[in-house]
Write a protein that holds these residues in place. Structure first.
Motif, PDB file in Angstrom:
ATOM      1  N   LEU A  21       5.399   3.852  -8.098  1.00 11.77           N
ATOM      2  CA  LEU A  21       5.415   5.155  -7.440  1.00 11.77           C
ATOM      3  C   LEU A  21       6.815   5.748  -7.418  1.00 11.77           C
ATOM      4  O   LEU A  21       6.991   6.961  -7.611  1.00 11.77           O
ATOM      5  CB  LEU A  21       4.863   5.029  -6.025  1.00 11.77           C
ATOM      6  CG  LEU A  21       3.382   4.657  -5.930  1.00 11.77           C
ATOM      7  CD1 LEU A  21       2.959   4.546  -4.472  1.00 11.77           C
ATOM      8  CD2 LEU A  21       2.505   5.675  -6.655  1.00 11.77           C
ATOM      9  N   ASN A  85       6.902   0.439   2.144  1.00  6.87           N
ATOM     10  CA  ASN A  85       6.070  -0.257   1.160  1.00  6.87           C
ATOM     11  C   ASN A  85       6.306  -1.765   1.115  1.00  6.87           C
ATOM     12  O   ASN A  85       5.410  -2.514   0.700  1.00  6.87           O
ATOM     13  CB  ASN A  85       6.339   0.342  -0.223  1.00  6.87           C
ATOM     14  CG  ASN A  85       5.742  -0.481  -1.340  1.00  6.87           C
ATOM     15  OD1 ASN A  85       4.534  -0.465  -1.567  1.00  6.87           O
ATOM     16  ND2 ASN A  85       6.587  -1.236  -2.046  1.00  6.87           N
ATOM     17  N   VAL A 136       2.406   2.229   3.582  1.00  8.19           N
ATOM     18  CA  VAL A 136       1.495   1.580   2.628  1.00  8.19           C
ATOM     19  C   VAL A 136       0.782   0.444   3.344  1.00  8.19           C
ATOM     20  O   VAL A 136       1.394  -0.553   3.725  1.00  8.19           O
ATOM     21  CB  VAL A 136       2.263   1.059   1.401  1.00  8.19           C
ATOM     22  CG1 VAL A 136       1.298   0.381   0.427  1.00  8.19           C
ATOM     23  CG2 VAL A 136       3.005   2.208   0.707  1.00  8.19           C
ATOM     24  N   LEU A 178      -1.117   5.298   2.830  1.00  5.00           N
ATOM     25  CA  LEU A 178      -1.592   4.950   1.490  1.00  5.00           C
ATOM     26  C   LEU A 178      -2.205   3.563   1.563  1.00  5.00           C
ATOM     27  O   LEU A 178      -1.510   2.592   1.854  1.00  5.00           O
ATOM     28  CB  LEU A 178      -0.435   4.979   0.489  1.00  5.00           C
ATOM     29  CG  LEU A 178      -0.677   4.358  -0.887  1.00  5.00           C
ATOM     30  CD1 LEU A 178      -1.839   5.042  -1.600  1.00  5.00           C
ATOM     31  CD2 LEU A 178       0.585   4.418  -1.740  1.00  5.00           C
ATOM     32  N   PRO A 180      -3.973   0.900  -0.623  1.00  6.29           N
ATOM     33  CA  PRO A 180      -4.395   0.464  -1.955  1.00  6.29           C
ATOM     34  C   PRO A 180      -5.586  -0.503  -1.912  1.00  6.29           C
ATOM     35  O   PRO A 180      -5.772  -1.225  -0.923  1.00  6.29           O
ATOM     36  CB  PRO A 180      -3.160  -0.253  -2.508  1.00  6.29           C
ATOM     37  CG  PRO A 180      -2.022   0.163  -1.613  1.00  6.29           C
ATOM     38  CD  PRO A 180      -2.649   0.396  -0.272  1.00  6.29           C
ATOM     39  N   PHE A 203      -3.770   2.931 -11.073  1.00  9.15           N
ATOM     40  CA  PHE A 203      -3.684   3.162  -9.639  1.00  9.15           C
ATOM     41  C   PHE A 203      -2.611   4.205  -9.324  1.00  9.15           C
ATOM     42  O   PHE A 203      -2.850   5.160  -8.583  1.00  9.15           O
ATOM     43  CB  PHE A 203      -3.361   1.851  -8.918  1.00  9.15           C
ATOM     44  CG  PHE A 203      -2.937   2.029  -7.482  1.00  9.15           C
ATOM     45  CD1 PHE A 203      -3.870   2.311  -6.501  1.00  9.15           C
ATOM     46  CD2 PHE A 203      -1.598   1.927  -7.124  1.00  9.15           C
ATOM     47  CE1 PHE A 203      -3.485   2.505  -5.174  1.00  9.15           C
ATOM     48  CE2 PHE A 203      -1.202   2.104  -5.811  1.00  9.15           C
ATOM     49  CZ  PHE A 203      -2.147   2.398  -4.833  1.00  9.15           C
ATOM     50  N   GLU A 206      -3.601   7.767 -10.225  1.00  9.59           N
ATOM     51  CA  GLU A 206      -4.576   8.350  -9.305  1.00  9.59           C
ATOM     52  C   GLU A 206      -3.918   8.699  -7.975  1.00  9.59           C
ATOM     53  O   GLU A 206      -4.218   9.736  -7.366  1.00  9.59           O
ATOM     54  CB  GLU A 206      -5.754   7.392  -9.095  1.00  9.59           C
ATOM     55  CG  GLU A 206      -6.900   8.027  -8.316  1.00  9.59           C
ATOM     56  CD  GLU A 206      -8.153   7.154  -8.256  1.00  9.59           C
ATOM     57  OE1 GLU A 206      -9.042   7.491  -7.445  1.00  9.59           O
ATOM     58  OE2 GLU A 206      -8.232   6.147  -9.003  1.00  9.59           O
ATOM     59  N   VAL A 207      -3.015   7.856  -7.519  1.00 11.45           N
ATOM     60  CA  VAL A 207      -2.291   8.133  -6.276  1.00 11.45           C
ATOM     61  C   VAL A 207      -1.499   9.433  -6.403  1.00 11.45           C
ATOM     62  O   VAL A 207      -1.515  10.285  -5.508  1.00 11.45           O
ATOM     63  CB  VAL A 207      -1.355   6.964  -5.908  1.00 11.45           C
ATOM     64  CG1 VAL A 207      -0.351   7.379  -4.835  1.00 11.45           C
ATOM     65  CG2 VAL A 207      -2.170   5.780  -5.415  1.00 11.45           C
ATOM     66  N   ILE A 220      -4.277   8.504   1.706  1.00  9.30           N
ATOM     67  CA  ILE A 220      -4.357   8.519   0.248  1.00  9.30           C
ATOM     68  C   ILE A 220      -5.235   7.347  -0.164  1.00  9.30           C
ATOM     69  O   ILE A 220      -4.844   6.183  -0.030  1.00  9.30           O
ATOM     70  CB  ILE A 220      -2.960   8.419  -0.386  1.00  9.30           C
ATOM     71  CG1 ILE A 220      -2.071   9.582   0.079  1.00  9.30           C
ATOM     72  CG2 ILE A 220      -3.055   8.370  -1.903  1.00  9.30           C
ATOM     73  CD1 ILE A 220      -2.534  10.954  -0.366  1.00  9.30           C
ATOM     74  N   VAL A 222      -7.631   5.921  -3.265  1.00 10.01           N
ATOM     75  CA  VAL A 222      -8.219   5.964  -4.603  1.00 10.01           C
ATOM     76  C   VAL A 222      -9.682   5.530  -4.506  1.00 10.01           C
ATOM     77  O   VAL A 222     -10.104   4.923  -3.519  1.00 10.01           O
ATOM     78  CB  VAL A 222      -7.437   5.083  -5.594  1.00 10.01           C
ATOM     79  CG1 VAL A 222      -5.984   5.525  -5.681  1.00 10.01           C
ATOM     80  CG2 VAL A 222      -7.541   3.606  -5.220  1.00 10.01           C
TER      81      VAL A 222
END
Length: 247
Positions: A21, A85, A136, A178, A180, A203, A206-207, A220, A222
């Motif tokens: 990212l 993150n 995240v 976010l 995942p 991934f 798409e994010v 966020i 996916v």
């Protein structure tokens, strides 16, 4: 959240989701600072990239976070986005007494780290235009992976923290979560090639498309993570938990 012209700080940006990212944000015209404990990985991540910087940071060290925040704001006064993150994950057998060192390290890294880094930077962020905090979490915040109870619990905690923080910072700093799904990274041994896990580039692409939606979604998500995120609402927790139990 605007998609370009930001100064973005990404913890755990030397590998995996953070790196993917960070580089995409950089490609989109943002100034990006990445942190991590491995200086060699950080240097490799920013090689050949102008307006991308790397600073070592151990998010388990409260004093280091405080010193880092003071330095980073002085060096990058336009900093307006924090991405929490950095995280670790390990399998655990909690069915009998054990050494809790790894579980405790997971709590410090995954939940205390983001809380401390947010606290160290929130006053600065609140004074910036277009400020945002991106936390995240994980699909496992909503249905836990039985073999990783502490990791799952820390992500559930960070989800709850994000919901509350969003209300407290309303009108000052945008708070985005976010979450995942299982992604092919080096978070755990063998994960980078594990069948059924989402390819990292797929991934990240798409994010980025979801961050481009206006207004930016509070979460966020996916497509691959929706079965976990929506399991409780759909009454599917037992089925999803049974699937995760077999992993």
């Amino acid at each position: 959240m605007k998609t370009t012209g930001n100064t973005i700080l990404v913890s755990g940006g030397g590998s995996g989701i953070g790196l993917a990212l960070a580089q995409r944000w950089h490609d989109a015209g943002n100034r990006v600072i990445i942190t991590g404990r491995n200086a060699a990985k950080l240097d490799a991540a920013i090689a050949g990239r102008a307006n991308m910087a790397a600073v070592t940071l151990d998010v388990t060290d409260a004093d280091a976070i405080a010193a880092f925040a003071k330095d980073i704001v002085a060096r990058f006064p336009a900093l307006n986005i924090l991405v929490n993150n950095a995280g670790i994950m390990s399998a655990e057998d909690a069915s009998a007494k054990r050494d809790l060192a790894q579980a405790e390290a997971t709590v410090v890294t995954n939940i205390l780290g983001p809380i401390r880094l947010t606290d160290a930077l929130v006053d600065h962020l609140a004074a910036q235009q277009d400020a945002a905090i991106i936390n995240v979490t994980s699909g496992l915040a909503f249905v836990p992976l039985p073999k990783a109870p502490t990791y799952s619990a820390t992500k559930a905690a960070l989800h709850s923290y994000s919901v509350a923080l969003r209300i407290q910072l309303e009108g000052k700093v945008e708070v985005i979560e976010l979450a995942p799904p299982a992604v092919r990274t080096d978070l755990t041994p063998g994960q980078s090639t594990r069948e059924g896990y989402m390819p990292l580039d797929e991934f990240a692409d798409e994010v980025m498309s979801l961050f481009a939606v206006e207004p930016t979604p509070a979460e966020i998500l996916v497509q691959n993570v929706l079965p976990l995120r929506n399991a409780e609402a759909n009454g599917n927790v037992p089925a999803v938990l049974g699937m995760l139990k077999s992993l």
